[in-house]
Write an enzyme that holds these catalytic residues in place. Structure first.
Site, PDB file in Angstrom:
ATOM      1  N   GLU A   9       0.855  -1.199   0.000  1.00 60.00           N
ATOM      2  CA  GLU A   9       0.000   0.000   0.000  1.00 60.00           C
ATOM      3  C   GLU A   9       0.885   1.240   0.000  1.00 60.00           C
ATOM      4  O   GLU A   9       1.805   1.357   0.812  1.00 60.00           O
ATOM      5  CB  GLU A   9      -0.936  -0.035   1.222  1.00 60.00           C
ATOM      6  CG  GLU A   9      -1.609   1.281   1.580  1.00 60.00           C
ATOM      7  CD  GLU A   9      -2.445   1.895   0.450  1.00 60.00           C
ATOM      8  OE1 GLU A   9      -3.193   1.174  -0.211  1.00 60.00           O
ATOM      9  OE2 GLU A   9      -2.300   3.123   0.223  1.00 60.00           O
ATOM     10  N   ALA A  16     -17.369   0.598  -2.647  1.00 57.47           N
ATOM     11  CA  ALA A  16     -16.554  -0.154  -1.690  1.00 57.47           C
ATOM     12  C   ALA A  16     -17.142  -1.537  -1.404  1.00 57.47           C
ATOM     13  O   ALA A  16     -16.416  -2.528  -1.322  1.00 57.47           O
ATOM     14  CB  ALA A  16     -16.410   0.639  -0.400  1.00 57.47           C
ATOM     15  N   GLY A  71     -20.406  18.880 -11.083  1.00 58.18           N
ATOM     16  CA  GLY A  71     -20.833  17.482 -11.120  1.00 58.18           C
ATOM     17  C   GLY A  71     -21.846  17.191 -10.020  1.00 58.18           C
ATOM     18  O   GLY A  71     -21.507  17.258  -8.842  1.00 58.18           O
ATOM     19  N   VAL A 122     -19.070  23.639 -17.400  1.00 56.85           N
ATOM     20  CA  VAL A 122     -18.044  24.608 -17.031  1.00 56.85           C
ATOM     21  C   VAL A 122     -17.106  24.758 -18.233  1.00 56.85           C
ATOM     22  O   VAL A 122     -16.594  23.765 -18.749  1.00 56.85           O
ATOM     23  CB  VAL A 122     -17.281  24.142 -15.773  1.00 56.85           C
ATOM     24  CG1 VAL A 122     -16.127  25.078 -15.477  1.00 56.85           C
ATOM     25  CG2 VAL A 122     -18.232  24.059 -14.593  1.00 56.85           C
ATOM     26  N   GLY A 160      -7.461   2.720   2.030  1.00 52.80           N
ATOM     27  CA  GLY A 160      -7.637   3.344   0.717  1.00 52.80           C
ATOM     28  C   GLY A 160      -8.474   4.601   0.745  1.00 52.80           C
ATOM     29  O   GLY A 160      -8.602   5.270   1.776  1.00 52.80           O
ATOM     30  N   HIS A 213     -42.301  -3.940  13.904  1.00 52.12           N
ATOM     31  CA  HIS A 213     -43.180  -2.770  13.834  1.00 52.12           C
ATOM     32  C   HIS A 213     -43.002  -1.920  15.083  1.00 52.12           C
ATOM     33  O   HIS A 213     -42.970  -2.459  16.174  1.00 52.12           O
ATOM     34  CB  HIS A 213     -44.638  -3.229  13.730  1.00 52.12           C
ATOM     35  CG  HIS A 213     -45.596  -2.081  13.711  1.00 52.12           C
ATOM     36  ND1 HIS A 213     -45.806  -1.317  12.586  1.00 52.12           N
ATOM     37  CD2 HIS A 213     -46.371  -1.544  14.704  1.00 52.12           C
ATOM     38  CE1 HIS A 213     -46.683  -0.361  12.872  1.00 52.12           C
ATOM     39  NE2 HIS A 213     -47.038  -0.488  14.153  1.00 52.12           N
TER      40      HIS A 213
HETATM   41  P1  NAI Z   1     -20.452  10.470 -10.588  1.00 50.72           P
HETATM   42  O1  NAI Z   1     -20.201   9.701 -11.824  1.00 50.72           O
HETATM   43  O2  NAI Z   1     -21.383   9.937  -9.565  1.00 50.72           O
HETATM   44  O3  NAI Z   1     -21.024  11.917 -10.983  1.00 50.72           O
HETATM   45  C1  NAI Z   1     -20.361  12.788 -11.849  1.00 50.72           C
HETATM   46  C2  NAI Z   1     -21.373  13.801 -12.379  1.00 50.72           C
HETATM   47  O4  NAI Z   1     -20.650  14.836 -13.021  1.00 50.72           O
HETATM   48  C3  NAI Z   1     -22.329  13.228 -13.401  1.00 50.72           C
HETATM   49  O5  NAI Z   1     -23.646  13.572 -13.030  1.00 50.72           O
HETATM   50  C4  NAI Z   1     -21.912  13.900 -14.707  1.00 50.72           C
HETATM   51  O6  NAI Z   1     -22.990  14.131 -15.568  1.00 50.72           O
HETATM   52  C5  NAI Z   1     -21.330  15.200 -14.204  1.00 50.72           C
HETATM   53  N1  NAI Z   1     -20.332  15.807 -15.078  1.00 50.72           N
HETATM   54  C6  NAI Z   1     -19.329  15.195 -15.746  1.00 50.72           C
HETATM   55  N2  NAI Z   1     -18.577  16.104 -16.399  1.00 50.72           N
HETATM   56  C7  NAI Z   1     -19.111  17.327 -16.125  1.00 50.72           C
HETATM   57  C8  NAI Z   1     -18.773  18.668 -16.482  1.00 50.72           C
HETATM   58  N3  NAI Z   1     -17.718  18.930 -17.234  1.00 50.72           N
HETATM   59  N4  NAI Z   1     -19.544  19.675 -16.018  1.00 50.72           N
HETATM   60  C9  NAI Z   1     -20.615  19.402 -15.227  1.00 50.72           C
HETATM   61  N5  NAI Z   1     -20.970  18.169 -14.861  1.00 50.72           N
HETATM   62  C10 NAI Z   1     -20.229  17.135 -15.290  1.00 50.72           C
HETATM   63  O7  NAI Z   1     -19.021  10.797  -9.989  1.00 50.72           O
HETATM   64  P2  NAI Z   1     -18.549  11.321  -8.548  1.00 50.72           P
HETATM   65  O8  NAI Z   1     -19.658  12.009  -7.855  1.00 50.72           O
HETATM   66  O9  NAI Z   1     -17.300  12.059  -8.805  1.00 50.72           O
HETATM   67  O10 NAI Z   1     -18.236  10.001  -7.756  1.00 50.72           O
HETATM   68  C11 NAI Z   1     -17.220   9.117  -8.229  1.00 50.72           C
HETATM   69  C12 NAI Z   1     -17.467   7.686  -7.822  1.00 50.72           C
HETATM   70  O11 NAI Z   1     -17.340   7.538  -6.444  1.00 50.72           O
HETATM   71  C13 NAI Z   1     -18.836   7.207  -8.225  1.00 50.72           C
HETATM   72  O12 NAI Z   1     -18.682   6.281  -9.264  1.00 50.72           O
HETATM   73  C14 NAI Z   1     -19.411   6.587  -7.009  1.00 50.72           C
HETATM   74  O13 NAI Z   1     -19.744   5.245  -7.252  1.00 50.72           O
HETATM   75  C15 NAI Z   1     -18.319   6.655  -5.954  1.00 50.72           C
HETATM   76  N6  NAI Z   1     -18.893   7.205  -4.730  1.00 50.72           N
HETATM   77  C16 NAI Z   1     -19.882   6.524  -4.103  1.00 50.72           C
HETATM   78  C17 NAI Z   1     -20.476   7.039  -2.978  1.00 50.72           C
HETATM   79  C18 NAI Z   1     -21.593   6.300  -2.347  1.00 50.72           C
HETATM   80  O14 NAI Z   1     -21.798   5.138  -2.662  1.00 50.72           O
HETATM   81  N7  NAI Z   1     -22.356   6.907  -1.451  1.00 50.72           N
HETATM   82  C19 NAI Z   1     -20.063   8.314  -2.406  1.00 50.72           C
HETATM   83  C20 NAI Z   1     -19.062   8.953  -3.164  1.00 50.72           C
HETATM   84  C21 NAI Z   1     -18.493   8.391  -4.273  1.00 50.72           C
END
Ligand code: NAI
Length: 454
Positions: free
Chosen positions: A32, A315, A181, A238, A38, A440
C-alpha cells in the site's frame, strides 16, 4: 521474498482480499502506497459520513422546533468536526492494521510495480526491494477525473479547485462553494457544506442530478435541496476557471460565478498507470483492467478487484469482488453477480436503491409492474420525519412474480436497502415476501406495505 499472493493496493478490495487470503492459509503480502483503508476509509466513504453525521445533528438541532424541542444558540464548529473525523479515520485504520497483523499479512508501505515473471512467479518491486508472488491481486482503486477545462490545473495548485480528498480537510467552511458534477460525491458534499453554512451551487451537465438514480427520486431530492437553499445549474457545462471565477455555459449563454472554493466531482477513473501491467501482458480496456466473472484477468493467477476493474466503483462491491477472487484462487469456484448491489447517496434525506429501475427493466425487455407509495405509509417514518415527502418504488417482474428493484428516498433508507437486496439476490417470490414478519414500527415496513399493494 516469495509469497503465495501479492496484493497491490490496500483499499477495501486489497485489505479484505489480503485478510481473506491469509485466512485461507495463503502467505500474503499487501503493498500500500499511503494508508490501508484506501480512498474509502481515508478520503471517501467514512470521513464523508462522519462529516454528514455532524451536519445531520446540527440540522436536527436547528430545526428541532417542529418536534417540540427548542434549542437556543446552536453553533457549528467545523474545525472540531474535522478533528473528530480524523480521529474516526485513525481508529478505523488502526483497526485494519491490527487485523492484518493478527492475520499475519505482511504489509509493505510503498508503490508496487510489476516487473515481469520468473520461475517462482510474478515479480513486484517496491522501492529497492523486489518480491515474488505465485498469484497477484491488483486492487489499485480509482482516482478523481480532472477534466481538461482551462484553468483547472492552476486552480488545483492555488488550492481553489479541490477533489474529494481536500474537500474533507478544509480548515474553514468556505462562504461559497461551486460543485462541478451533481453525482454522488457532489450531492453528498453539497449536503454537508450547505448545512455547515456555505452558499452552494451545483453545476451539472445533464438535466438531472444523481446519475442513474430513479428520475422521480432525483427530482424529489432536487426539490428538497432547493428548499434548503442549494442552487442548481442543470444542463450547464463549465467552460473555464480563472482564479475564483467559474465560467459555465448553459443554453448557449455564458455566465460567470465568483466563489471561494470549487469542488471537481465529475467522476473517477481506475488507476492502471505505472503498474507495469504490460510487463506480464494484463489486458486493459478503456482504462480498466478486464476481468471475468471470477475476477481473473487474461493472465493466469492474476486477479483484479475493486474500482480498478471499472465495473461498479463501490466499496461494498470491492469487498465481494475480492472475496470472489480469493475463493477462486483457493479452488472454490465463485462468481460475481451485480444485479443486487445496493447503492446509497448519503444525503439528508438519504437515497437508496437496488436492482432494476422501471427504465432499465424495460430496456431489457422485461415485463414489469411498478408500485409507488409515499413513505408516509410507514408510521415510524411519519413519527420521525416531520414534513418528509419521501417515496418508495418497487419494481416487480410480472412473469416470475418476484422483486427486481427497490428505490427509495427518506431516512434511514441506507439501513433498509440491504433487506431488499437480500430479497432480490435470493430471487424471493412475492408470495414468500408476503410471509415475512417485519418489526413494527419500522421504516423498513414500507417494503411490506408496497408488496401488499400488488
Ligand atoms: P459520478 O459519476 O457519480 O457523478 C459525476 C457527475 O458529473 C455526473 O452527473 C456527470 O454528468 C457530471 N459531469 C461530468 N462532467 C461534467 C462537467 N464537465 N460539467 C458538469 N458536470 C459534469 O461521480 P462522482 O460524484 O465524482 O463520484 C465518483 C465515484 O465515487 C462514483 O462512481 C461513485 O460510485 C463513488 N462514490 C460513491 C459514494 C456512495 O456510494 N455513497 C459516495 C461517493 C463516491
Amino acid at each position: 521474498m516469495s509469497y503465495d499472493l501479492i496484493v497491490i493496493g490496500g483499499g477495501p478490495a486489497g485489505y479484505l482480499g489480503a485478510l481473506r487470503a491469509a485466512g485461507e492459509g495463503l502467505n500474503t503480502l499487501l503493498i500500500e502506497g499511503r494508508r490501508v483503508g484506501g480512498v474509502c476509509l481515508n478520503e471517501g466513504c467514512i470521513p464523508s459520513k462522519t462529516l454528514l453525521h455532524s451536519a445531520k445533528i446540527y440540522d436536527y438541532t436547528r430545526f428541532s422546533d417542529k418536534y417540540g424541542v427548542t434549542a437556543k444558540e446552536v453553533e457549528y464548529d467545523h474545525a472540531k468536526v474535522i478533528k473528530r473525523k480524523n480521529k474516526v479515520v485513525r481508529t478505523l485504520v488502526a483497526g485494519i492494521n491490527s487485523q492484518l497483523k493478527a492475520a499475519k499479512v505482511n504489509l509493505v508501505t510503498g508503490y508496487g510495480r510489476i516487473e515481469g515473471r520468473n520461475s517462482q512467479g510474478y515479480v513486484v518491486r517496491v522501492g529497492d526491494d523486489t518480491y515474488t508472488g505465485s498469484r497477484l491481486l491488483i486492487a489499485t482503486g480509482s482516482q478523481p477525473i480532472i477534466p481538461p477545462i482551462p484553468g483547472v490545473k492552476e486552480g488545483i495548485e492555488k488550492g481553489i479547485v479541490l477533489t474529494n480528498r481536500e474537500i474533507l480537510d478544509l480548515e474553514e467552511v468556505p462562504k461559497s462553494l461551486v460543485i462541478v458534477g451533481g453525482g454522488v460525491i457532489g450531492l453528498e458534499m453539497a449536503s454537508y457544506y450547505n448545512s455547515a453554512g456555505s452558499q452552494v451551487t451545483v453545476i451539472e451537465m445533464l438535466d438531472h442530478i444523481g446519475g442513474e438514480t430513479d428520475r422521480e427520486i432525483s427530482q424529489i431530492l432536487l426539490k428538497n435541496y432547493k428548499a434548503k437553499g442549494i442552487d442548481f445549474k442543470l444542463e450547464a457545462r463549465v467552460v473555464s476557471i480563472d482564479g475564483n471565477k467559474v465560467v459555465y455555459k448553459s443554453q448557449g449563454q455564458e455566465t460567470v460565478l465568483e466563489t471561494d472554493k470549487i469542488l471537481m466531482s465529475v467522476g473517477r477513473r481506475p488507476v492502471t498507470e505505472d503498474l507495469g501491467l504490460e510487463t506480464i501482458g494484463v489486458e486493459v480496456e478503456n482504462g480498466r483492467i478486464k476481468t471475468d466473472e471470477t475476477g481473473l484477468t487474461n493472465i493466469p493467477n492474476v486477479y483484479a478487484a475493486g474500482d480498478v476493474n471499472g465495473k461498479s466503483l463501490l466499496a461494498h462491491t470491492a469487498y465481494r469482488e475480492a472475496e470472489v477472487c480469493v475463493n477462486n484462487m483457493v479452488g472454490r469456484r465463485d462468481i460475481m453477480r451485480y444485479n443486487a448491489i445496493p447503492s446509497v447517496i448519503y444525503t439528508n434525506p438519504e437515497v437508496a436503491s437496488v436492482g432494476e429501475t422501471e427504465e432499465t427493466a424495460k430496456k431489457k425487455g422485461l415485463d414489469v409492474e411498478t408500485v409507488k407509495l409515499s413513505m408516509r405509509y410507514s408510521g415510524r417514518y411519519v413519527a420521525e420525519n416531520e414534513g418528509g415527502d419521501g417515496i418508495c418504488k418497487l419494481v416487480i417482474d410480472k412473469k416470475y412474480n418476484r422483486l427486481l428493484g427497490v428505490h427509495m428516498i427518506g431516512n434511514p433508507a441506507s439501513e433498509i436497502i440491504y433487506g431488499a437486496a437480500l430479497m432480490i439476490e435470493t430471487q424471493m417470490r412475492i408470495k414468500d415476501i408476503k410471509e415475512l414478519v417485519f418489526p413494527h414500527p419500522t421504516v423498513a415496513e414500507i417494503i411490506r406495505e408496497g408488496i401488499f399493494q400488488l
